[in-house]
Scaffold this motif. Structure first.
Motif, PDB file in Angstrom:
ATOM      1  N   ARG A  47      31.016  53.149  27.934  1.00  0.00           N
ATOM      2  CA  ARG A  47      29.803  53.409  27.237  1.00  0.00           C
ATOM      3  C   ARG A  47      29.986  53.359  25.788  1.00  0.00           C
ATOM      4  NH1 ARG A  47      28.948  57.193  31.326  1.00  0.00           N
ATOM      5  NH2 ARG A  47      29.391  59.037  29.548  1.00  0.00           N
ATOM      6  N   ALA A  48      31.171  54.048  25.187  1.00  0.00           N
ATOM      7  CA  ALA A  48      31.494  54.321  23.830  1.00  0.00           C
ATOM      8  C   ALA A  48      31.722  52.861  23.368  1.00  0.00           C
ATOM      9  CB  ALA A  48      32.739  55.152  23.678  1.00  0.00           C
ATOM     10  N   VAL A  49      32.255  51.802  24.062  1.00  0.00           N
ATOM     11  CA  VAL A  49      32.500  50.476  23.304  1.00  0.00           C
ATOM     12  C   VAL A  49      31.146  49.870  23.196  1.00  0.00           C
ATOM     13  CG1 VAL A  49      33.817  48.504  23.930  1.00  0.00           C
ATOM     14  CG2 VAL A  49      34.950  50.630  24.332  1.00  0.00           C
ATOM     15  N   ARG A  50      30.423  49.942  24.248  1.00  0.00           N
ATOM     16  CA  ARG A  50      29.243  49.114  24.533  1.00  0.00           C
ATOM     17  C   ARG A  50      28.094  49.518  23.369  1.00  0.00           C
ATOM     18  NH1 ARG A  50      27.895  48.685  31.021  1.00  0.00           N
ATOM     19  NH2 ARG A  50      29.179  46.668  31.333  1.00  0.00           N
ATOM     20  N   SER A  51      28.254  50.841  23.139  1.00  0.00           N
ATOM     21  CA  SER A  51      27.338  51.349  21.987  1.00  0.00           C
ATOM     22  C   SER A  51      27.770  51.186  20.640  1.00  0.00           C
ATOM     23  CB  SER A  51      26.824  52.896  22.378  1.00  0.00           C
ATOM     24  OG  SER A  51      27.895  53.643  22.448  1.00  0.00           O
TER      25      SER A  51
END
Length: 493
Positions: free
Chosen positions: A10-14
């Protein structure tokens, strides 16, 4: 955190920059590793693996992304909020101990065997002390390559490499470029590049996690600055640095998205140590979002946090120096404490040259102060005894204060000294040792702020109320101090 796969994805995608330094993303299809906020299109989750350190990525055969430059991420906040073996080891590695003393020196400082150190670092960080130090050397080399016109041979030894061949091989492995290619990619008009005619001077940017409120951070350092050792000049906090191979001068200027840092060093081998100490001084590896979210749960602190989020704890570049200054500041005003410290500096500090400002001395080392005739110290007899006992213990090594200190143990040793009460021990724990949960319930400014805000003002009752602020009570202190109209709370003009 790197083991929580779903959260990392989630952190990478955002592209969430708050997680830069917490973990690194290695991409199986490209063989590179990135910071979570890398601007490229995120890979598929099945092609991502996560590592807790850049060194672990390098150990696994991945090279650094040329776009997001993961080695320039802020450091993990884990090492500033913990006092266990791994955190203390990481602070020492950042301070260059492995390069200077080897893994046996690291182990000796921590009181563990080399096998225990290596096993625990490998288990938590995926890399041992040598690999972690190698990653730091690679980062220092890249910085010197891109920001100076120094010959590569000088850069190799300044970064801590034992040979030019090792330097070349490491840079190629980590960045997939030769040192010459890495320099060629940097525009000659790069404002960070230091002219060749400025010996020992390096200009660089120190990243941090947003938000950062510079008011109390630089205000405190400027208001308490010791003449000759520190000054506020042309929008920058400047101070002298005592370093392993020589000395230096740091000029630190707050910018919206970074701290502009100019270091002038007598020996370039001190560059990684100087950077580490400046970051520590300004508490740049803190996680302000996590800290402020916790403090906001108290309805009394919430408005203070919302008004000026991102306050940091102003710390120090020299733990022994700060301990001495804490004693000089016992029961006197800020101005009086500066005067006492300035006398010690002018009489016993080592002189330095500062062509760019008004700095004149290094703060005296404990060994120098231990040799001073106590009768020559213009202060009350009881405080004089406290100071001489402190510097004697610091000089003979029976009171170790450093980045490797165990916080509870160091606090207990301080309280055992004559003239040391809870305030002195806790302010040293907070600002010198870096304990994020150190608290000052007896401080007059804290008690005054507590009364004005409707909090309990007696030390025992306030300590009980502050339990909800743990483990960030040192940051709550900054917000409480900020309610006062004192120069420490305002960025100098």
């Amino acid at each position: 955190m790197h083991t929580d796969i779903e959260r990392c994805v989630r952190a990478v995608r955002s592209k969430d920059a708050r997680f830069d330094g917490w973990f690194f993303t290695a991409v199986l299809t490209t063989g590179i590793y990135c910071r979570p906020s890398c601007p490229v299109v995120p890979p598929k989750p099945e092609n991502m693996v996560f590592h807790p350190s850049a060194a672990a990525c390098q150990q696994a055969g991945f090279r650094a992304c040329k776009r997001c430059r993961p080695d320039t991420s802020p450091g993990s906040p884990e090492w500033n909020q913990r006092a266990d073996l791994v955190a203390r080891a990481m602070r020492l590695i950042a301070d260059g101990v492995v390069d200077r003393e080897g893994v046996p020196g690291l182990a000796a400082r921590l009181g563990y065997s080399t096998r225990q150190i290596e096993r625990q670092l490998l288990a938590e960080l995926g890399a041992g002390p040598l690999a972690l130090a190698r990653a730091q050397r690679a980062q220092t080399a890249r910085l010197l390559i891109e920001t100076t016109a120094l010959p590569m041979a000088e850069i190799a030894f300044a970064a801590g490499f034992a040979s030019i061949r090792t330097f070349n091989d490491t840079v190629r492995e980590v960045y997939a470029l030769t040192p010459s290619d890495l320099r060629a990619r940097t525009p000659r008009t790069n404002p960070a590049r230091t002219p060749a005619g400025t010996p020992g001077a390096i200009s660089l940017r120190l990243p941090f996690r947003a938000p950062l409120n510079p008011d109390n951070l630089f205000g405190h350092l400027a208001a308490t600055a010791v003449p000759g050792v520190e000054e506020w000049r042309d929008g920058a906090y400047r101070r002298t640095l005592r370093l392993p191979y020589g000395h230096g001068i740091a000029a630190l200027t707050p910018r919206p998205d970074h701290i502009a840092c100019r270091l002038t060093l007598t020996d370039l081998r001190d560059l990684p140590v100087a950077i580490s100490r400046c970051r520590r001084l300004l508490d740049l590896d803190a996680d302000p979002v996590a800290i402020d979210d916790q403090l906001r749960t108290d309805p009394v602190l919430a408005p203070l946090v919302d008004k000026a989020p991102g306050r940091r704890v102003p710390r120090t570049v020299d733990e022994a120096e700060f301990a001495v200054r804490a004693v000089l500041g016992q029961q006197v005003s800020t101005a009086a404490a500066r005067t006492h410290a300035a006398r010690l500096v002018s009489a016993h500090g080592e002189a330095v040259d500062d062509p760019d400002g008004g700095l004149t001395h290094l703060f005296p080392a404990p060994a120098d102060l231990a040799a001073v005739d106590p009768e020559s110290l213009a202060m009350p007899r009881t405080r004089r005894a406290t100071l001489t006992t402190l510097v004697g213990r610091l000089a003979d090594g029976s009171l170790p204060l450093g980045v490797e200190s165990d916080w509870p143990e160091a606090r207990a040793r301080l309280l055992a000294l004559p003239g040391f009460g809870p305030w002195t021990a806790d302010v040293i724990a907070m600002r010198a040792l870096g304990d994020p949960d150190a608290f000052l319930p007896t401080d007059l400014g804290i008690r005054r702020a507590a009364r004005e805000l409707g909090l309990p003002s007696t030390p025992a009752a306030l300590t009980a109320r502050a339990a909800a602020w743990r483990p960030w009570r040192a940051y709550a202190v900054q917000y409480l101090w900020a309610t006062d109209d004192h120069p420490i709370n305002f960025l100098p003009v």
